[in-house]
Design a protein around this motif. Structure first.
Motif, short mmCIF file in Angstrom:
data_model
loop_
_atom_site.label_atom_id
_atom_site.label_comp_id
_atom_site.label_asym_id
_atom_site.label_seq_id
_atom_site.Cartn_x
_atom_site.Cartn_y
_atom_site.Cartn_z
N GLU A 1 0.83 -1.19 0.00
CA GLU A 1 0.00 0.00 0.00
C GLU A 1 0.87 1.24 0.00
O GLU A 1 1.81 1.34 0.79
CB GLU A 1 -0.79 -0.01 1.31
CG GLU A 1 -2.27 0.24 1.20
CD GLU A 1 -2.88 0.22 2.59
OE1 GLU A 1 -3.46 -0.82 2.94
OE2 GLU A 1 -2.76 1.23 3.33
N GLU A 2 0.56 2.21 -0.84
CA GLU A 2 1.20 3.52 -0.71
C GLU A 2 0.52 4.22 0.45
O GLU A 2 -0.70 4.31 0.49
CB GLU A 2 1.03 4.32 -1.99
CG GLU A 2 1.91 3.77 -3.10
CD GLU A 2 1.69 4.49 -4.42
OE1 GLU A 2 1.22 5.63 -4.40
OE2 GLU A 2 1.98 3.87 -5.46
N ARG A 3 1.30 4.69 1.38
CA ARG A 3 0.72 5.29 2.57
C ARG A 3 1.55 6.52 2.90
O ARG A 3 2.78 6.44 2.91
CB ARG A 3 0.80 4.26 3.70
CG ARG A 3 -0.21 4.43 4.81
CD ARG A 3 -0.09 3.32 5.84
NE ARG A 3 -0.70 2.03 5.44
CZ ARG A 3 -0.74 0.95 6.25
NH1 ARG A 3 -0.20 1.00 7.45
NH2 ARG A 3 -1.31 -0.16 5.84
N VAL A 4 0.91 7.63 3.15
CA VAL A 4 1.63 8.86 3.52
C VAL A 4 1.64 8.96 5.04
O VAL A 4 0.61 9.21 5.66
CB VAL A 4 0.99 10.11 2.89
CG1 VAL A 4 1.72 11.36 3.34
CG2 VAL A 4 1.00 9.99 1.36
N ILE A 5 2.83 8.73 5.61
CA ILE A 5 2.99 8.68 7.06
C ILE A 5 3.72 9.94 7.49
O ILE A 5 4.85 10.19 7.06
CB ILE A 5 3.81 7.44 7.46
CG1 ILE A 5 3.11 6.17 6.94
CG2 ILE A 5 4.03 7.39 8.96
CD1 ILE A 5 4.01 4.94 6.91
N VAL A 6 3.09 10.75 8.30
CA VAL A 6 3.70 12.02 8.73
C VAL A 6 3.87 11.98 10.24
O VAL A 6 2.91 11.74 10.97
CB VAL A 6 2.82 13.22 8.32
CG1 VAL A 6 3.57 14.52 8.57
CG2 VAL A 6 2.41 13.12 6.85
N SER A 7 5.11 12.20 10.69
CA SER A 7 5.42 12.08 12.11
C SER A 7 6.07 13.35 12.64
O SER A 7 6.71 14.07 11.90
CB SER A 7 6.37 10.90 12.35
OG SER A 7 5.85 9.73 11.77
N CYS A 8 5.90 13.56 13.92
CA CYS A 8 6.52 14.72 14.55
C CYS A 8 7.83 14.31 15.22
O CYS A 8 7.85 13.41 16.06
CB CYS A 8 5.59 15.34 15.57
SG CYS A 8 6.23 16.90 16.22
N LEU A 9 8.91 14.96 14.81
CA LEU A 9 10.21 14.72 15.43
C LEU A 9 10.39 15.80 16.49
O LEU A 9 10.87 16.90 16.21
CB LEU A 9 11.30 14.82 14.35
CG LEU A 9 12.58 14.09 14.67
CD1 LEU A 9 12.35 12.58 14.61
CD2 LEU A 9 13.67 14.50 13.70
N SER A 10 9.99 15.46 17.72
CA SER A 10 9.80 16.50 18.73
C SER A 10 11.09 17.07 19.29
O SER A 10 11.10 18.20 19.77
CB SER A 10 8.94 15.95 19.86
OG SER A 10 9.53 14.78 20.41
N GLY A 11 12.21 16.32 19.25
CA GLY A 11 13.43 16.86 19.84
C GLY A 11 14.66 16.09 19.39
O GLY A 11 14.56 14.98 18.87
N HIS A 12 15.85 16.70 19.59
CA HIS A 12 17.09 16.02 19.20
C HIS A 12 17.67 15.23 20.37
O HIS A 12 17.32 15.47 21.53
CB HIS A 12 18.13 17.01 18.66
CG HIS A 12 18.72 17.91 19.70
ND1 HIS A 12 19.57 17.48 20.68
CD2 HIS A 12 18.57 19.23 19.92
CE1 HIS A 12 19.94 18.48 21.44
NE2 HIS A 12 19.33 19.57 21.02
#
Lengths: 440, 440
Positions: free
Chosen positions: B414-425
């Motif tokens: 499945e093509e899936r658009v996954i968007v995640s938050c990279l909250s900190g280093h």
């Protein structure tokens, strides 16, 4: 922005600033003759055959031909390296308005940010190229020395990207005090040794003579060279002293020139810190032609007062490493057996400066400025408080020199465009900040 | 890019992505009734007068009126706060193509980078607003608790910008193990205490009962509350549990929505790690309206398996702090006296989850996923190796959940658009990486 992929929407760099496709061979722009590298123990220029065992061939050819003898001013960047650059370049050039306000200066303070690059510094710009050359040549392992660990981290990153092994000799003082940078290298698959080590003859000799030796970059380089000499398919990688590293770093200056022109400015002063000299020369290199012709912009090299290579060293032929294995180079030097004081800027504790920088200082084209460690860390703190960016202690030298310039501009009531290179971040140097500024 | 000043040439964000000028009051988009905060010991809703001694007035009003009772869906961001945002926003949204290739997935992996913000995390988005409200009200000092130190650093930065003093109770485990984050706060002028401390009654009581207590966020909050109660002109600042923090963080989601639309995509899944829940809810908040109407996008909350608040906690009224001083909130909780296991994600060791997130999980709108610590750190390492970005252990939970989604997409072809938050280093969490992944 850091990851300047074409799909990085917020930055859309492709519309405005191109990732450079050519490096600048700035040695050609120097208005006097540069002195060639000499063989380690004979008075004759080095030839490629002397050191094929030590360097990847392409590095050696740049070092010996393009650097001093070459004729091409612009060198195309290989596609694989350019592809690597595009994953984090163009890097931002930004104006530090809050710092300007804090200093109440009529000067403009611009900073080129190399601190957000993978590995945390400008070093990846050359690491990618060196790893690519090595991979193309079928070399299995790159070996190097590192001070604070910025170079080692960048090389470890580049090696894993090009499928190479990576061995790093880390100056003992940093190995002990900056375990986090070592962890970074190990996370990337590198093998890290504390230098002087028991792994090499030169390391064992030094440890015998001085069990408490905290190491030096020149000594780490000697260990790296010995490992290369005694092991098949290993070659040396160098972070800054070499001319090829300088050339690769001109990607910084070419980008900066585009960006500052887009801002409608011309730099009056360019500032960088100097360890070996590659970040300053990469940053300022594209301006040498203008400097030679018009005397502008001024270029300032910021070095630690306690490692006063450019300001108190001799300009002479000297070796790049402790064990006198490398070519002899015409440069400012404190002596290849120089034992650096244990200052916190591990990247600036090197005894020599890259030949192009040395020659330009020697001929009066570049100004050198020695800076006190405490004032440097205070400048780093002020930068963090005003701009929210924590510079590496190395880079804080450039920040302090920029602040000094801005203060001089205020005194002279002069509008001055001051552009500095922020070579790395200081998140892994907080123990140094705490020690010098006495908190924690 | 990090410093999104109008003069940041490389990014030129103003041409494409605007820094949002309004926060979203996402509670209004929830398709069911939210339960109001109750007084600590009486069965009645909290009113503003109950807690004027504790919070800056504006925070309290958002918490009690806009959050649950308010009617405005878009809240204008005050000019001073917007000015602060513009010094580092818009933050990049980028596509992790090398990670996609490493996973051999048809899914697209996008990450919203809050790790390059001053202070190293998303926390500054609310810290600036809270400091501004406090300064306007004539409050002298903000007091807070912090786990890993990301929130404390952001608040210290915001306080010095708005001329306030800052006192931070740092969970003892992090105070001892993460001195670098403490140094950062101290560089910014904050006073940092190890919690439980000798400074408060509750701290002394806990130390007496358990001299080895490593502390907890709920306990640090109780100490902060006690200091506020007993000192003039002091007020409490909260990094995540509060609704106002969630609202301020919607700046992340509003920006992301613009960016992903510019890329010609619609997210299928939004992913964030959850400590108190403010980064996920700020990131996903602007999508609640769509979720309620269409069931899309899916929203995934990644939490540590060892602090399984959403996956094994109860949904009930509970206090936000150890000492039961705060309003009681309808939320998932492990109990306000929960003693978290000493995992390395200091920001995720909190016993409760912000009410909006809790309610949406409880009603089946948001999926919660418990993740194993070792797999989380391995995901962080893979991200570092492929993209050159080192996530905080907290953020590595989001990275792992995104990787799991991408693998599921590969399995389903499945093509899936996954968007995640990279909250900190994660530069200040390398000891944790070394410990879990066993190098160093």
């Amino acid at each position: 922005m850091t990851t300047g992929d074409a799909t990085n929407i917020s930055a859309a760099p492709s519309e405005r600033v191109e990732v450079p496709t050519r490096w600048i061979n700035a040695a050609l722009d120097v208005p006097f003759e540069l002195q060639p590298p000499l063989a380690p123990t004979e008075d004759r220029p080095v030839v490629v055959e002397d050191f094929e065992w030590l360097w990847p061939r392409e590095c050696l050819e740049i070092e010996l031909r393009q650097g001093v003898y070459g004729e091409e001013r612009e060198i195309p960047i290989p596609p694989d390296v350019l592809d690597g650059y595009k994953s984090y370049r163009p890097t931002p050039l930004f104006r530090a308005r809050r710092l300007e306000r804090a200093l109440n200066t009529p000067a403009e303070l611009w900073f080129k940010r190399e601190d957000q690059n993978p590995g945390g510094s400008h070093k990846l710009n050359t690491a990618l190229a060196q790893a690519k050359y090595a991979a193309d040549q079928g070399i299995r392992t790159l070996v190097t020395d590192t001070g604070a660990g910025q170079w080692g981290t960048a090389l470890a990153f580049a090696c894993q990207r090009f499928g190479l092994d990576c061995v790093v000799f880390m100056v003992r003082k940093s190995f002990d005090e900056k375990p986090y940078r070592r962890y970074l290298m190990e996370m990337l698959g590198a093998t890290v040794h504390s230098s002087p080590s028991e792994l090499t003859e030169v390391g064992r000799r030094v440890r015998k003579e001085d069990p408490d030796s905290t190491g030096s970059l020149g000594m780490g380089m000697s260990e790296a060279i010995e490992l290369v000499r005694t092991t098949e398919d290993h070659r040396l990688a160098l972070g800054c002293m070499s001319y090829y590293a300088v050339m690769h770093q001109t990607v910084i200056g070419v980008e900066t020139a585009q960006q500052i022109a887009l801002a409608g400015r011309q730099p009056d002063v360019l500032i960088g810190c100097v360890g070996g000299g590659s970040n300053l020369m990469g940053f300022a290199g594209p301006y040498i032609a203008s400097l030679a012709k018009t005397g502008k912009p001024r270029i300032v090299a910021a070095e630690p007062a306690s490692v006063p290579c450019l300001t108190s060293g001799d300009f002479r032929y000297d070796w790049a490493d402790y064990n006198r294995t490398t070519p002899r180079i015409a440069m400012y030097s404190l002596g290849s057996d120089f034992q650096p004081p244990p200052i916190h800027s591990g990247g600036l504790r090197y005894h020599g400066k890259t030949p192009l920088l040395s020659a330009l200082v020697h001929e009066g084209f570049i100004e050198a400025r020695p800076l006190d460690q405490r004032a440097v860390f205070e400048a780093g703190q002020l930068f963090f408080r005003t701009e929210g960016i924590l510079p590496a202690p190395e880079s804080a030298h450039a920040v302090l020199a920029a602040i000094d310039e801005a203060r001089a501009a205020a005194e002279a009531e002069e509008e001055r465009v001051i552009v500095s290179c922020l070579s790395g971040h200081g998140y892994l140097d907080l123990a140094g900040y705490a020690d010098v500024l006495q908190f924690g």
